[in-house]
Design an enzyme around this catalytic site. Structure first.
Site, PDB file in Angstrom:
ATOM      1  N   ARG A   1      42.204  30.743  46.483  1.00 42.21           N
ATOM      2  CA  ARG A   1      42.931  31.709  45.669  1.00 42.21           C
ATOM      3  C   ARG A   1      44.380  31.856  46.132  1.00 42.21           C
ATOM      4  O   ARG A   1      45.265  32.123  45.331  1.00 42.21           O
ATOM      5  CB  ARG A   1      42.226  33.065  45.715  1.00 42.21           C
ATOM      6  CG  ARG A   1      40.818  33.074  45.140  1.00 42.21           C
ATOM      7  CD  ARG A   1      40.824  32.961  43.627  1.00 42.21           C
ATOM      8  NE  ARG A   1      39.458  32.888  43.105  1.00 42.21           N
ATOM      9  CZ  ARG A   1      38.885  31.757  42.686  1.00 42.21           C
ATOM     10  NH1 ARG A   1      39.548  30.606  42.711  1.00 42.21           N
ATOM     11  NH2 ARG A   1      37.646  31.760  42.229  1.00 42.21           N
TER      12      ARG A   1
ATOM     13  N   ASN B   1      39.218  36.850  33.527  1.00 46.47           N
ATOM     14  CA  ASN B   1      39.016  35.885  34.609  1.00 46.47           C
ATOM     15  C   ASN B   1      40.280  35.666  35.442  1.00 46.47           C
ATOM     16  O   ASN B   1      41.334  36.226  35.175  1.00 46.47           O
ATOM     17  CB  ASN B   1      38.492  34.559  34.038  1.00 46.47           C
ATOM     18  CG  ASN B   1      39.514  33.893  33.137  1.00 46.47           C
ATOM     19  OD1 ASN B   1      40.721  34.108  33.281  1.00 46.47           O
ATOM     20  ND2 ASN B   1      39.060  33.080  32.208  1.00 46.47           N
TER      21      ASN B   1
ATOM     22  N   ARG C   1      36.985  33.241  47.947  1.00 48.14           N
ATOM     23  CA  ARG C   1      37.582  31.963  48.338  1.00 48.14           C
ATOM     24  C   ARG C   1      39.076  32.131  48.604  1.00 48.14           C
ATOM     25  O   ARG C   1      39.914  31.718  47.803  1.00 48.14           O
ATOM     26  CB  ARG C   1      37.311  30.933  47.250  1.00 48.14           C
ATOM     27  CG  ARG C   1      35.803  30.766  47.016  1.00 48.14           C
ATOM     28  CD  ARG C   1      35.504  29.885  45.839  1.00 48.14           C
ATOM     29  NE  ARG C   1      35.654  28.463  46.130  1.00 48.14           N
ATOM     30  CZ  ARG C   1      34.783  27.736  46.811  1.00 48.14           C
ATOM     31  NH1 ARG C   1      33.703  28.293  47.291  1.00 48.14           N
ATOM     32  NH2 ARG C   1      34.986  26.458  46.994  1.00 48.14           N
TER      33      ARG C   1
ATOM     34  N   CYS D   1      29.539  38.644  38.386  1.00 47.72           N
ATOM     35  CA  CYS D   1      30.418  38.074  37.377  1.00 47.72           C
ATOM     36  C   CYS D   1      29.888  36.674  37.139  1.00 47.72           C
ATOM     37  O   CYS D   1      28.699  36.525  36.860  1.00 47.72           O
ATOM     38  CB  CYS D   1      31.866  38.098  37.838  1.00 47.72           C
ATOM     39  SG  CYS D   1      32.147  37.521  39.520  1.00 47.72           S
ATOM     40  N   SER D   2      30.696  35.654  37.263  1.00 51.71           N
ATOM     41  CA  SER D   2      30.143  34.308  37.123  1.00 51.71           C
ATOM     42  C   SER D   2      29.598  33.837  38.464  1.00 51.71           C
ATOM     43  O   SER D   2      28.412  33.586  38.603  1.00 51.71           O
ATOM     44  CB  SER D   2      31.218  33.350  36.608  1.00 51.71           C
ATOM     45  OG  SER D   2      31.600  33.734  35.301  1.00 51.71           O
ATOM     46  N   ASP D   3      30.475  33.748  39.444  1.00 54.35           N
ATOM     47  CA  ASP D   3      30.044  33.273  40.753  1.00 54.35           C
ATOM     48  C   ASP D   3      29.827  34.413  41.737  1.00 54.35           C
ATOM     49  O   ASP D   3      29.259  34.212  42.802  1.00 54.35           O
ATOM     50  CB  ASP D   3      31.079  32.296  41.315  1.00 54.35           C
ATOM     51  CG  ASP D   3      31.150  31.040  40.475  1.00 54.35           C
ATOM     52  OD1 ASP D   3      30.084  30.496  40.146  1.00 54.35           O
ATOM     53  OD2 ASP D   3      32.266  30.619  40.127  1.00 54.35           O
ATOM     54  N   GLY D   4      30.349  35.567  41.398  1.00 56.85           N
ATOM     55  CA  GLY D   4      30.101  36.713  42.267  1.00 56.85           C
ATOM     56  C   GLY D   4      30.990  36.750  43.486  1.00 56.85           C
ATOM     57  O   GLY D   4      30.635  37.348  44.487  1.00 56.85           O
ATOM     58  N   TRP D   5      32.145  36.090  43.408  1.00 56.85           N
ATOM     59  CA  TRP D   5      33.022  36.197  44.579  1.00 56.85           C
ATOM     60  C   TRP D   5      34.420  36.701  44.233  1.00 56.85           C
ATOM     61  O   TRP D   5      35.239  36.865  45.108  1.00 56.85           O
ATOM     62  CB  TRP D   5      33.081  34.890  45.359  1.00 56.85           C
ATOM     63  CG  TRP D   5      33.388  33.645  44.565  1.00 56.85           C
ATOM     64  CD1 TRP D   5      34.345  33.509  43.616  1.00 56.85           C
ATOM     65  CD2 TRP D   5      32.751  32.377  44.689  1.00 56.85           C
ATOM     66  NE1 TRP D   5      34.336  32.245  43.128  1.00 56.85           N
ATOM     67  CE2 TRP D   5      33.370  31.511  43.776  1.00 56.85           C
ATOM     68  CE3 TRP D   5      31.712  31.879  45.487  1.00 56.85           C
ATOM     69  CZ2 TRP D   5      32.987  30.176  43.626  1.00 56.85           C
ATOM     70  CZ3 TRP D   5      31.338  30.554  45.337  1.00 56.85           C
ATOM     71  CH2 TRP D   5      31.968  29.718  44.415  1.00 56.85           C
TER      72      TRP D   5
ATOM     73  N   ARG E   1      35.569  38.996  40.786  1.00 55.62           N
ATOM     74  CA  ARG E   1      35.454  40.325  40.181  1.00 55.62           C
ATOM     75  C   ARG E   1      34.378  41.158  40.853  1.00 55.62           C
ATOM     76  O   ARG E   1      34.511  42.366  41.020  1.00 55.62           O
ATOM     77  CB  ARG E   1      35.142  40.173  38.693  1.00 55.62           C
ATOM     78  CG  ARG E   1      36.317  39.667  37.920  1.00 55.62           C
ATOM     79  CD  ARG E   1      35.935  39.264  36.514  1.00 55.62           C
ATOM     80  NE  ARG E   1      35.523  37.868  36.461  1.00 55.62           N
ATOM     81  CZ  ARG E   1      35.472  37.146  35.344  1.00 55.62           C
ATOM     82  NH1 ARG E   1      35.804  37.697  34.201  1.00 55.62           N
ATOM     83  NH2 ARG E   1      35.085  35.898  35.368  1.00 55.62           N
TER      84      ARG E   1
END
Lengths: 620, 775
Positions: free
Chosen positions: A439, A331, A435, A393-397, A399
């Site tokens: 980031r 992550n 984001r 991935c989790s949110d798709g933005w 990885r």
């Protein structure tokens, strides 16, 4: 071996002094580099006693201080003057020959750290911790309290405008470039290039006003068999409403790369009829395969842990014919920590004897390897397996963006061109809501923010690794990638501001700021790789073994003057190309001349054998 | 002779060979008439075991072809002149790692006096179409001298085969690790037990057992020396006084040529001819030891010397006196200043080098894909633990120190070690490459290797262990270490070198090709005595092996193109001088012979220079920082940085960057056979071939123009041939990074997907389990 005339035949192709200016400027002005690339567009601020300072449009000097010492970790203390504008910090050294300068946009500052009165004289000292792998330490000859009112305060104000309720410099910068970079990416044109819409895929307007998903683009490509209403239902089943939509379609096999966020399976194993139908439709859209691969980029442990929070992954019971693969990529927090360790290892000094094990302990290249390996598996399934894939991935933005964009570079040579790469970044990263604001933390002084992470840097690093392995497959050069990274932080251009397409429209970023692509496309020759050969349908499968991955020295260690790159191969190639063009011209001229002459005395030696030219050895 | 019994085909062959032998005298005559030095060969037979002298053979290629037609189905290897088959077995399965799945090809395995070779039952056209084909051995040939280790698979266990293990049990599979990093795997289970026994014993015997020098194939090989090499010998061999005089003239050296050792009366460890400081008079008092031997002179007048230690048996006083004389002599060469360095003290020993390399090479001798990905995980730390890159760095660093003394301080330098033929050669040759652009040309480099290594009496035979001696003490890849260091320079400053990394790789392989005389002996004396002894017709002169520099023995001229670096920035033609016109930068020193003398801090070899010497000379150890807390690397850092700030002149001084990330693994040499690392359509070769294409186009155009200029008439229409034929790599988009070495046979274009990824990265801290979004 063939000998005649070959020894000196290449003599002038490559004077050994070509890089002279390159090198010397490189070593002397060690810290002013790519920043000055926009020189053509700069005006000059003249201040008696301080020399010339190139200023951009709307750039204003805010404060200046004399008698400042820059503690350079490479050449030692250097005294000079410091100027702060609303865009940059400029240090000019006055006690050294040759004069050198430091010129950095305030946007790269991550934090400013005061160092307590370490010296008895009460000198004020502070360190600028930068996002681009360096720390700069300055010492002022003035006592601390007077400093507070001067440069330091101004610096803090303009380095972190967002925290001070000011706007970023990008909103003031009004340079007009010959090309408007905001027009580089037109989603409909890009999908049209891919042959979309077609009989299986349609363009949906369901997210036209960002109602379905506020972090997704307005234009989405979905299977024709799924209605907008069904999409709305799917959106409630996918994290942050990020439904599976098409990123790319194979021109021949029709295998598609589809991206999304995690399904909200939760601990109870929730299911969504519409989501299952959507994935089935994605599979059906590709007649070549009766299988669908779902790539979950997380380690399986983390994916499972997400069930506790309502997330999770697709069960193979619910999704018939789908195979789930975990790609084991860590992550954002792990990545941030890894880069922090890397900085410790490379800046300012490199410990020679333990360099390799130190490098290994940062795990940076291992993360790069995992990301590349993941993208490689995706590309392989699409290309060799002719199978459609869903990536999340989790949110798709984060990885997901890394994986799809890298897989697309492997699969589609268009994305290896300069403009194609810009489209790729606009599409997979910007429009799909990576984001960037969070980031990178533009203009925000909260440097400990856990949302910061070098995800985009990692992507660019992976691209660089591929350019190393395939030196002739990319239209752009290393400078292009470094420039993008520099302007990721500089806040000079609007491209990387905000977190989503919706936010950028709301802030009127395209209207109020300049796109980085305007700047890049206005001086393309700086960024062209002369070795580039366009192979239309050429899939690249990079080698992901650590043995073939390298630390990107000319980015991560570029501040170290000892690690300056040797002569770039490109330079020599350009010379050769120029030489060839020149010779070709001369030959053509002669031919024309000869043709004229033959025309006048045509039959004379018509029968003479056309001597073929002996193939030449390179040297000897 | 070794196992031929029971194999009718081989008996047939033997008969043929004997019949060939009968024709030999005639051939011999004609060969001599033609003026070649091709000589008859006596084969010491299959090693120590056989008691009676075996047959002598000479098979010409034509006869082989004849023979090939006789037995319908069976194949025979194309033998080299002088090559004899010892044994063979069929069918043998050779595992191939192509396409990432372990598959195999059936064929016959042969063991000859030159190589172990595998001949596929299938038709292979690959070999024929290769651009870069070695004429002596192909991809399925392993020269006996090139075998490093053989492993046997016994019930899933891998065991190292040594002489003693051969006796009773036969492995189901043998794995051969080669010195050029190739790995072969042969399955023996399909063969008749008898044949298995034979081939296994044969290979083990010929590859592993200690043997005598005369069994080496070079003495049986009767390849005709190429007329080309006879005609123009560009490489200076340093075998005649003229060569040395010429070299002294080139560098404007003021030293003395020694011819007294022509018959090795001074010492057998010294070259026939060599150069010493002009002040040395009584040569014989040195007893052949501790003589400062001239290597190279700087334009300022100072020079580089190397020496072995004075004889140790002497009294301490005498020893000191000897040292003084030595240093004195060197100092007299220029301005009474000298810096000395005992390399055996400041650099790793040859044993360290050997051990480190043994660890290092294991990372590249990979049997299968699983091993590869497992070792990929700890790649950097394993690399570091081998210490090999660090040894390279230390050698380069030492050479930079020497260069600094010569180029910056203009002092004479004397490097010493026990024998004076190992690390002295490494350091002196590296320093010369950095200082003198001539040695960065192909011919210059070859001449340098001749001067410092071959004529300079590096003990190649012992160091390379060509004879498979069990005694480990004297084996060490010192010459390879030198090539590694040169590669670092080539890699960092490519435009400064006329030769390519492919050239260096091929040269490193050629050390283990038992055809050339270059790397076969321990000294000039050794070479001469062996050659005389082995010559069958004593009166007809000495035997001669081809020199490795005659590249036409191994490669045709097309392939030799790969030796040249297309990035080389050639010197502008008008300047004839080799060195760039330096202004003496340290004139101040000329008037300062009394600069403070610094006593070496570390207990060292030269710690007790006599008082008289101290007064007279500025004697210093090179490594000034040895005793200081600073790392030794800091010493040359300043020198490097000031050099780096000057404009780069590829025909001037050249220094390597020695920072951690700058010292790299010689990927071409080490990973060329590992399919997992091959980049399809990429790698530096993709760039090089593009350069070669472009360069040849430019040259074609130039030629067209030249022809035009020459023939003023310029009447007929020359079409410029832009589509270049010889160096056309139209497919360069698809060439593998291992080109021109390994070829992937089946071009199925599949990615190499790593296995066991998670093993690589177990992030233990709690960061890994955090949510992406901070809540």
């Amino acid at each position: 071996m063939e000998e005649s005339g070959s020894v000196d035949s290449v003599e002038s192709l490559c004077s050994s002094t070509t890089t002279r200016s390159d090198r010397s400027s490189g070593t002397k002005v060690s810290d002013t580099e790519l920043r000055s690339k926009g020189r053509a567009f700069e005006k000059v601020y003249k201040d008696p006693g301080k020399g010339e300072l190139p200023l951009l449009e709307e750039e204003l000097v805010q404060d200046a201080a004399k008698d400042v010492t820059y503690i350079c970790p490479f050449i030692g203390p250097a005294r000079g003057s410091l100027t702060v504008t609303n865009y940059r910090l400029f240090f000019r050294c006055t006690d050294r020959e040759p004069v050198f300068g430091l010129d950095l946009p305030l946007g790269v500052l991550s934090r400013v750290e005061k160092i307590g009165a370490a010296t008895s004289r009460g000198d004020a000292s502070y360190v600028l911790v930068c996002k681009d792998m360096r720390n700069l330490r300055f010492v002022h000859k003035e006592p601390e309290d007077s400093l507070k009112k001067s440069v330091f305060e101004v610096l803090m104000k303009f380095a972190f405008p967002v925290s001070n309720n000011m706007s970023l410099f990008a909103f003031e910068y009004k340079q007009v470039f010959p090309e408007n970079g905001w027009r580089v990416y037109d989603p409909l044109a890009e999908y049209k290039r891919q042959g979309l819409p077609n009989e299986s895929w349609r363009i949906s307007k369901v997210n036209d006003h960002y109602e379905l998903c506020d972090s997704y683009p307005a234009v989405l490509v979905v299977p024709v068999t799924i209605t907008d209403e069904e999409l709305r239902r799917v959106s409630s089943f996918r994290a942050k409403g990020r439904i599976p939509v098409l990123s790319w379609i194979h021109p021949e096999s029709q295998a598609a790369v589809v991206r999304s966020s995690q399904p909200m399976v939760g601990q109870n194993g929730r299911r969504s009829k519409e989501d299952e139908k959507l994935l089935q439709a994605i599979m059906d859209a590709n007649a070549q395969s009766h299988k669908l691969f779902i790539f979950d980029s997380r380690p399986s442990v983390n994916a499972a842990a997400n069930k506790m929070k309502g997330g999770g992954y697709e069960s193979e019971d619910a999704y018939q014919n789908a195979e789930l693969v975990f790609l084991d990529i860590h992550n954002i927090h792990v990545m941030r920590e890894s880069l922090r360790k890397l900085k410790d290892v490379v800046y300012p000094n490199i410990e020679e004897s333990h360099w390799l094990s130190n490098l290994e302990s940062t795990h940076w290249l291992e993360h790069i390897k995992l990301i590349l390996a993941g993208a490689l598996r995706i590309a392989d399934k699409v290309e060799s397996g002719k199978t459609s894939v869903v990536v999340h991935c989790s949110d798709g933005w984060d990885r997901t963006a890394q994986l799809t964009s890298l897989a697309l570079i492997m699969l589609d040579s268009h994305y290896r061109t300069i403009r194609g790469f810009q489209i790729l970044v606009e599409k997979e990263w910007l429009s799909f809501g990576h984001r960037f604001q969070q980031r990178v933390g533009h203009g925000d002084k909260n440097h400990t923010d856990a949302d910061r992470s070098p995800i985009f840097l990692q992507f660019i690093d992976c691209v660089w690794q591929m350019t190393r392995q395939f030196p002739a497959a990319f239209e752009f050069n290393e400078n292009f990638l470094i420039t993008i990274l520099d302007h990721l932080y500089s806040c000079l251009f609007g491209t990387f501001l905000c977190n989503s397409e919706q936010q950028r429209l709301k802030e009127e970023v395209p209207k109020r700021t300049v796109s980085v692509w305007s700047f890049v496309n206005s001086q393309l020759e700086e960024f062209v790789n002369p070795l580039y050969v366009h192979y239309p349908s050429h899939v690249l499968f990079p080698t992901v073994g650590i043995r073939h991955l390298q630390l990107w020295v000319s980015y991560y260690i570029r501040w170290n003057p000892r690690m300056r790159p040797q002569e770039p191969v490109h330079q020599r190639y350009k010379e050769l190309l120029a030489k060839r063009a020149e010779l070709q011209k001369r030959v053509e001229e002669l031919q024309r001349e000869a043709a004229n002459r033959t025309a006048s005395s045509s039959s004379e030696r018509a029968g003479s054998p056309t001597r073929s030219i002996t193939p030449v050895q390179t040297f000897v | 002779c070794f196992p031929t019994k029971g194999n009718p085909r081989l008996l047939v062959q033997r008969e043929r060979e004997e019949s060939c032998v009968r024709t030999l005298p005639d051939f011999h005559l004609t060969a001599r008439e033609a003026g070649y030095c091709g000589t008859m060969l006596s084969l010491g037979s299959g090693g120590a075991k056989s008691s009676k002298p075996s047959f002598v053979s000479y098979v010409t290629p034509e006869e082989i072809k004849l023979e090939k037609d006789l037995p319908k189905k069976e194949k025979h290897p194309d033998l080299l002149p002088g090559e004899v088959v010892f044994c063979s077995a069929n069918p043998i399965l050779k595992y191939t790692q192509d396409d990432l799945s372990q598959r195999g090809i059936f064929g016959t395995l042969f063991c000859t006096n030159f190589r172990v070779t595998f001949l596929s039952d299938e038709l292979t056209q690959e070999e024929k179409s290769k651009t870069f084909k070695n004429k002596l051995y192909g991809e399925n040939d392993i020269p006996l001298m090139c075998v490093d280790h053989i492993y046997g698979a016994y019930d899933e266990k891998r065991k190292l085969i040594t002489g003693s293990l051969v006796k009773n049990k036969y492995p189901s599979k043998i794995i051969i690790h080669c010195k050029d990093l190739r790995v072969f795997q042969f399955c023996l289970t399909y063969t008749k037990e008898e044949d298995t026994k034979k081939i296994f014993q044969g290979i083990a015997h010929h590859c592993l057992e200690e043997k005598s020098l005369k069994c080496i194939f070079a003495f049986s090989y009767a390849g005709t020396p190429s007329p080309e090499m006879q005609r123009k010998r560009e490489t200076i061999m340093f075998e005649s006084p003229e060569d040395w005089t010429q070299e002294m003239k080139r560098t404007k050296a003021k030293c003395r040529l020694v011819t007294e050792n022509e018959n090795f009366e001074l010492s057998q460890r010294l070259p026939k001819y060599f150069v010493i400081p002009s002040t040395i008079e009584d040569l014989f008092s040195y007893q052949g030891k501790g003589l400062p031997i001239w290597c190279w002179s700087h334009h300022s007048g100072c020079a580089l010397f190397k020496a072995s230690f004075p004889p140790m048996t002497q009294e301490e006083v005498d020893f000191q006196k000897h040292l003084d004389t030595m240093i004195n002599a060197v100092a007299h060469n220029y301005l009474y200043s000298v810096k000395t360095e005992d390399l055996s003290e400041s650099l790793p020993t040859i044993l360290d080098i050997q051990q480190s390399y043994n660890k290092f090479k294991q990372f590249f001798l990979i049997d299968n894909s699983t091993d590869f990905w497992l070792s990929d995980v700890k790649w950097f730390s394993s690399l570091e633990s081998s210490g090999w890159l660090d040894i390279i760095r230390q050698c380069l660093h030492k050479a930079v120190e020497v260069v600094e003394c010569i180029d910056k301080d203009n002092t004479n330098v004397l490097v010493t070690e026990e024998e004076g033929t190992d690390l002295c050669c490494v350091i002196s040759s590296l320093a010369q490459i950095m200082l003198d652009p001539y040695y960065r040309t192909l011919m210059g480099f070859q001449s340098l290797v001749q001067k410092e290594w071959v004529a300079g009496c590096h003990a190649f035979l012992d160091r390379c262990n060509h004879l498979h001696q069990k005694d480990k003490e004297c084996h060490s890849p010192v010459f390879l270490l030198f090539l590694e260091c040169v590669w670092q320079l080539v890699h960092q400053h490519s435009p400064a070198f006329q030769f390519s990394e492919t050239y260096l790789t091929v040269l490193s392989d050629s050390v283990h090709v038992p055809v050339f005389g270059t790397f076969l002996f321990n000294s000039a004396h050794h070479r001469e005595s062996v050659m005389k002894a082995e010559s069958p017709l004593a009166q007809s002169g000495t035997l001669s092996c081809p020199t490795v520099w005659d590249w036409s023995v191994q490669f045709d001229s097309k392939a030799q193109n790969f030796f040249f670096n297309p990035l080389y920035s050639e010197k502008v033609k008008h300047e004839k001088t080799v060195r760039k016109p330096h202004k003496p930068k340290h004139q101040r020193q000329l008037s300062l012979p009394s600069t403070a003398f610094k006593t070496p801090t570390k207990k060292g070899f030269f710690k007790e220079e006599t008082d008289s010497l101290k007064k007279m000379l500025r004697v210093k150890r090179i490594s000034r920082w040895m005793g200081s807390p600073d790392s030794p690397m800091a010493a040359t850092r300043e020198f490097y940085e000031s050099w780096q700030q000057r404009p780069l002149d590829y025909h001037g001084l050249l220094l390597p960057n020695l920072d951690g990330p700058a010292v790299r693994v010689w990927m071409q040499r080490y990973v060329r056979w590992i399919p997992e690392v091959h980049i399809q359509g990429g790698g530096s070769m993709a760039v090089m071939t593009k350069f070669m294409e472009l360069l040849s186009q430019v040259q074609d155009l130039k030629r067209v123009l030249e022809q035009r200029d020459a023939s003023q008439a310029a009447k007929f229409d020359h079409r410029p041939h832009l589509q270049h034929r010889l160096l056309s790599f139209g497919s360069s988009g698809r060439l593998s990074s291992s080109f021109p070495f390994a070829y992937s046979r089946n071009r199925s274009f599949k990615p190499i997907i790593p296995t066991g990824l998670m093993q690589s990265l177990m992030v233990t801290d709690n960061l890994a389990s955090q949510e992406d979004e901070a809540s």
